[in-house]
Design a protein around this motif. Structure first.
Motif, PDB file in Angstrom:
ATOM      1  N   ARG A  45       0.816  -1.190  -0.069  1.00 19.16           N
ATOM      2  CA  ARG A  45      -0.073  -0.061  -0.029  1.00 19.16           C
ATOM      3  C   ARG A  45       0.941   1.048   0.085  1.00 19.16           C
ATOM      4  NH1 ARG A  45      -3.561  -3.499   2.476  1.00 19.16           N
ATOM      5  NH2 ARG A  45      -2.658  -3.132   4.900  1.00 19.16           N
ATOM      6  N   LYS A  46       1.904   1.074   0.733  1.00 23.33           N
ATOM      7  CA  LYS A  46       2.899   2.323   0.571  1.00 23.33           C
ATOM      8  C   LYS A  46       3.508   2.504  -0.699  1.00 23.33           C
ATOM      9  CE  LYS A  46       6.018   2.578   3.900  1.00 23.33           C
ATOM     10  NZ  LYS A  46       7.012   2.289   5.036  1.00 23.33           N
ATOM     11  N   THR A  47       3.853   1.589  -1.450  1.00 21.76           N
ATOM     12  CA  THR A  47       4.242   1.585  -2.887  1.00 21.76           C
ATOM     13  C   THR A  47       3.003   2.180  -3.802  1.00 21.76           C
ATOM     14  OG1 THR A  47       5.841  -0.402  -2.633  1.00 21.76           O
ATOM     15  CG2 THR A  47       5.228   0.175  -4.597  1.00 21.76           C
ATOM     16  N   GLN A  48       2.039   1.628  -3.343  1.00 23.34           N
ATOM     17  CA  GLN A  48       0.978   2.058  -4.489  1.00 23.34           C
ATOM     18  C   GLN A  48       0.435   3.393  -4.250  1.00 23.34           C
ATOM     19  OE1 GLN A  48      -2.231  -0.944  -3.164  1.00 23.34           O
ATOM     20  NE2 GLN A  48      -1.631  -2.111  -4.926  1.00 23.34           N
ATOM     21  N   THR A  49       0.591   4.019  -2.924  1.00 19.77           N
ATOM     22  CA  THR A  49       0.292   5.347  -2.666  1.00 19.77           C
ATOM     23  C   THR A  49       1.439   6.329  -2.934  1.00 19.77           C
ATOM     24  OG1 THR A  49      -0.451   4.747  -0.646  1.00 19.77           O
ATOM     25  CG2 THR A  49       0.147   7.052  -0.542  1.00 19.77           C
ATOM     26  N   ARG A  50       2.617   5.961  -3.072  1.00 21.98           N
ATOM     27  CA  ARG A  50       3.744   6.752  -3.869  1.00 21.98           C
ATOM     28  C   ARG A  50       3.518   6.698  -5.409  1.00 21.98           C
ATOM     29  NH1 ARG A  50       7.133   3.438  -0.282  1.00 21.98           N
ATOM     30  NH2 ARG A  50       7.767   4.670   1.678  1.00 21.98           N
ATOM     31  N   VAL A  85      -7.346  16.991  -0.174  1.00 24.59           N
ATOM     32  CA  VAL A  85      -7.449  17.946  -1.027  1.00 24.59           C
ATOM     33  C   VAL A  85      -6.133  18.748  -0.888  1.00 24.59           C
ATOM     34  CG1 VAL A  85      -9.823  18.645  -0.990  1.00 24.59           C
ATOM     35  CG2 VAL A  85      -8.486  19.623   0.700  1.00 24.59           C
ATOM     36  N   SER A  86      -5.514  19.332  -2.044  1.00 20.18           N
ATOM     37  CA  SER A  86      -4.522  20.449  -1.796  1.00 20.18           C
ATOM     38  C   SER A  86      -5.119  21.569  -1.209  1.00 20.18           C
ATOM     39  CB  SER A  86      -4.141  21.100  -3.023  1.00 20.18           C
ATOM     40  OG  SER A  86      -5.096  21.562  -3.853  1.00 20.18           O
ATOM     41  N   PRO A  87      -4.186  22.560  -0.188  1.00 21.21           N
ATOM     42  CA  PRO A  87      -4.939  23.637   0.341  1.00 21.21           C
ATOM     43  C   PRO A  87      -5.898  24.520  -0.064  1.00 21.21           C
ATOM     44  CG  PRO A  87      -2.556  23.525   0.713  1.00 21.21           C
ATOM     45  CD  PRO A  87      -2.850  22.566  -0.425  1.00 21.21           C
ATOM     46  N   ILE A 104       0.515  10.756   2.036  1.00 20.56           N
ATOM     47  CA  ILE A 104      -0.362  12.114   1.366  1.00 20.56           C
ATOM     48  C   ILE A 104      -0.290  13.204   2.012  1.00 20.56           C
ATOM     49  CG2 ILE A 104      -2.745  12.645   0.833  1.00 20.56           C
ATOM     50  CD1 ILE A 104      -3.161   9.661   0.344  1.00 20.56           C
ATOM     51  N   LEU A 105      -0.429  13.119   3.539  1.00 15.73           N
ATOM     52  CA  LEU A 105      -0.118  14.453   4.293  1.00 15.73           C
ATOM     53  C   LEU A 105       1.391  14.718   4.166  1.00 15.73           C
ATOM     54  CD1 LEU A 105      -2.145  13.670   7.543  1.00 15.73           C
ATOM     55  CD2 LEU A 105      -2.842  14.857   5.426  1.00 15.73           C
ATOM     56  N   GLY A 106       2.232  13.988   3.965  1.00 14.71           N
ATOM     57  CA  GLY A 106       3.584  14.466   4.112  1.00 14.71           C
ATOM     58  C   GLY A 106       4.066  14.978   2.615  1.00 14.71           C
ATOM     59  N   ALA A 107       2.980  14.631   1.625  1.00 13.80           N
ATOM     60  CA  ALA A 107       3.099  15.305   0.377  1.00 13.80           C
ATOM     61  C   ALA A 107       2.623  16.809   0.478  1.00 13.80           C
ATOM     62  CB  ALA A 107       2.876  14.444  -0.645  1.00 13.80           C
ATOM     63  N   GLY A 108       1.894  17.277   1.374  1.00 13.26           N
ATOM     64  CA  GLY A 108       1.460  18.702   1.345  1.00 13.26           C
ATOM     65  C   GLY A 108       0.148  18.638   1.285  1.00 13.26           C
ATOM     66  N   TRP A 132      -6.490   3.311  12.726  1.00  8.58           N
ATOM     67  CA  TRP A 132      -6.232   2.337  13.604  1.00  8.58           C
ATOM     68  C   TRP A 132      -5.184   1.184  13.217  1.00  8.58           C
ATOM     69  CZ3 TRP A 132      -7.740   3.557  18.309  1.00  8.58           C
ATOM     70  CH2 TRP A 132      -8.825   4.261  18.412  1.00  8.58           C
ATOM     71  N   ALA A 133      -4.844   1.375  11.954  1.00  7.17           N
ATOM     72  CA  ALA A 133      -3.836   0.515  11.325  1.00  7.17           C
ATOM     73  C   ALA A 133      -2.196   0.313  11.856  1.00  7.17           C
ATOM     74  CB  ALA A 133      -3.859   0.701   9.818  1.00  7.17           C
ATOM     75  N   LYS A 134      -1.948  -0.868  12.086  1.00  9.06           N
ATOM     76  CA  LYS A 134      -0.650  -1.032  12.514  1.00  9.06           C
ATOM     77  C   LYS A 134       0.374  -1.398  11.444  1.00  9.06           C
ATOM     78  CE  LYS A 134      -2.451  -2.011  17.299  1.00  9.06           C
ATOM     79  NZ  LYS A 134      -2.333  -3.033  18.387  1.00  9.06           N
ATOM     80  N   PRO A 135       1.559  -0.969  11.367  1.00  3.73           N
ATOM     81  CA  PRO A 135       2.462  -0.054  12.251  1.00  3.73           C
ATOM     82  C   PRO A 135       1.878   1.345  12.293  1.00  3.73           C
ATOM     83  CG  PRO A 135       3.712  -0.709  10.756  1.00  3.73           C
ATOM     84  CD  PRO A 135       2.547  -1.674  10.389  1.00  3.73           C
ATOM     85  N   SER A 136       1.195   1.627  11.101  1.00  4.49           N
ATOM     86  CA  SER A 136       0.839   3.152  10.739  1.00  4.49           C
ATOM     87  C   SER A 136      -0.295   3.180   9.768  1.00  4.49           C
ATOM     88  CB  SER A 136       1.947   3.854  10.471  1.00  4.49           C
ATOM     89  OG  SER A 136       2.439   3.520   9.255  1.00  4.49           O
ATOM     90  N   ASN A 137      -0.829   4.289   9.694  1.00  4.04           N
ATOM     91  CA  ASN A 137      -1.645   4.559   8.502  1.00  4.04           C
ATOM     92  C   ASN A 137      -0.989   5.153   7.587  1.00  4.04           C
ATOM     93  OD1 ASN A 137      -4.025   5.359   6.831  1.00  4.04           O
ATOM     94  ND2 ASN A 137      -5.025   6.644   8.105  1.00  4.04           N
ATOM     95  N   ALA A 138      -0.137   4.346   6.704  1.00  7.44           N
ATOM     96  CA  ALA A 138       0.790   4.727   5.703  1.00  7.44           C
ATOM     97  C   ALA A 138       0.285   5.463   4.600  1.00  7.44           C
ATOM     98  CB  ALA A 138       1.517   3.402   5.233  1.00  7.44           C
TER      99      ALA A 138
END
Length: 347
Positions: free
Chosen positions: A208-213, A309-311, A250-254, A239-245
């Motif tokens: 899922r991390k790969t797909q999101t990227r 959304v973008s800002p 997505i948030l990290g991309a702004g 609630w996903a473990k180890p994180s909501n990747a």
């Protein structure tokens, strides 16, 4: 004339002086002070509302109630919310039993005008109507991940798709994208719709991390500095473990989560931007249970589906559920997911 004799000279002088004297100072009343106050500057007008949505409609071959029993309810849910653009997941492109049409095309015909498909091709083959003896050709098809738009409110400018990395032996996953122009404002925007792998294990977490990227990379290729609305079934939640990747990336991309989900918490984060909430304490999945799953009011529900959304201004966000006073679904439950709908304003 007799009257004039009784008016003394001092009295005449006094009257004349009084007529010329300046009036006494008057203390301003609150009403007068308010009238003299400078008017506050009017707030900058917001751009016209743009209604966007995400909806996993449960594929026709995924079990549960038949598509024929749910089709009208799914279409009514969409039409009642009047989205300008909606990202659909699990809209199967295979032919329905005993019919020459797919779930996706039947949904479109049930919706009717002015709704149109950003891409109506079934397969990325030279023959777009069948995968049989497929000679590969990029036709912009994206299996069950589709974009539908209201042709009376937005104009389609460009569209396409990208196949995401998928697990061996699993069905293909896609991200679909489209650039639109809002008719009322003339503003352009990019709409992105994705459906990530659902299975649970360390391998699928990394997948899922790969797909999101890959989704973010596709978005970057076609954004051209436009505002972005990104929807989908991300198959991951707070609630996903180890994180909501997917959300973290997505948030990290702004990009922005208007609801302000907080990891491993029901609370609404300080980063929430939405102005009005409608049943956002309800979950985006319902598992076809009659009693709608939810948390107490004033909290965020569990969303494996999400709208990012973008800002930009987000004036409203709704988890679309048709319930009675006891919180139970009324009539046919359209899908095992609830539609998400947001009202945004392009910058």
């Amino acid at each position: 004339m007799a009257l004039r004799r009784f008016i003394s000279i001092p009295l005449i002088a006094s009257l004349a002086f009084g007529a010329l004297a300046a009036p006494a100072a008057i203390s301003p009343t609150p009403a007068m002070a308010k009238a003299k106050a400078k008017p506050k500057p009017k707030p900058k007008p917001s751009s016209p509302a743009l209604r966007v949505a995400s909806y996993n409609i449960l594929c026709s071959t995924c079990g549960g109630p038949s598509w024929s029993s749910r089709r009208t309810a799914v279409a009514s849910t969409i039409k009642n919310q009047k989205p300008d653009v909606v990202g659909i997941q699990e809209a199967s492109q295979g032919k329905l039993p005993g019919k020459q049409v797919s779930q996706y095309s039947e949904l479109l015909s049930t919706l009717g005008s002015p709704y149109r498909a950003a891409n109506s091709n079934g397969y990325n083959c030279e023959r777009v109507t069948t995968p049989s003896k497929c000679v590969y050709k990029d036709q912009g098809a994206s299996q069950g991940t589709r974009i539908i738009y209201n042709s009376s409110t937005v104009t389609l400018l460009a569209q396409g798709s990208r196949k995401l990395t998928s697990a061996s032996g699993a069905g293909d996953r896609y991200v679909a994208w489209a650039r639109f122009q809002q008719r009322s404002s003339g503003k352009k925007f990019l709409f992105v719709n994705a459906h990530l792998e659902h299975r649970k294990s360390d391998y699928y977490y990394e997948l899922r991390k790969t797909q999101t990227r890959q989704v973010l990379d596709t978005l970057k290729q076609h954004r051209d500095s436009l505002p972005v609305v990104m929807v989908g079934d991300w198959n991951s939640d707070k609630w996903a473990k180890p994180s909501n990747a997917p959300s973290d990336l997505i948030l990290g991309a702004g990009f922005v989560d208007p609801l302000g989900h907080v990891y491993r918490s029901k609370a609404i984060g300080k980063n929430a931007t939405v102005e009005k909430r409608i049943r956002t304490n309800y979950w985006s999945v319902n598992h076809l249970k009659r009693e709608a799953q939810h948390y107490p009011e004033g909290t965020n529900g569990v969303n494996i589906d999400q709208i990012y959304v973008s800002p930009m201004r987000v004036s409203e966000f709704e988890v679309v559920v048709k319930l009675d006073k006891k919180g139970r679904f009324v009539g046919t439950i359209p899908s095992d997911h609830n539609m998400l709908r947001a009202t945004v304003h392009l910058p």
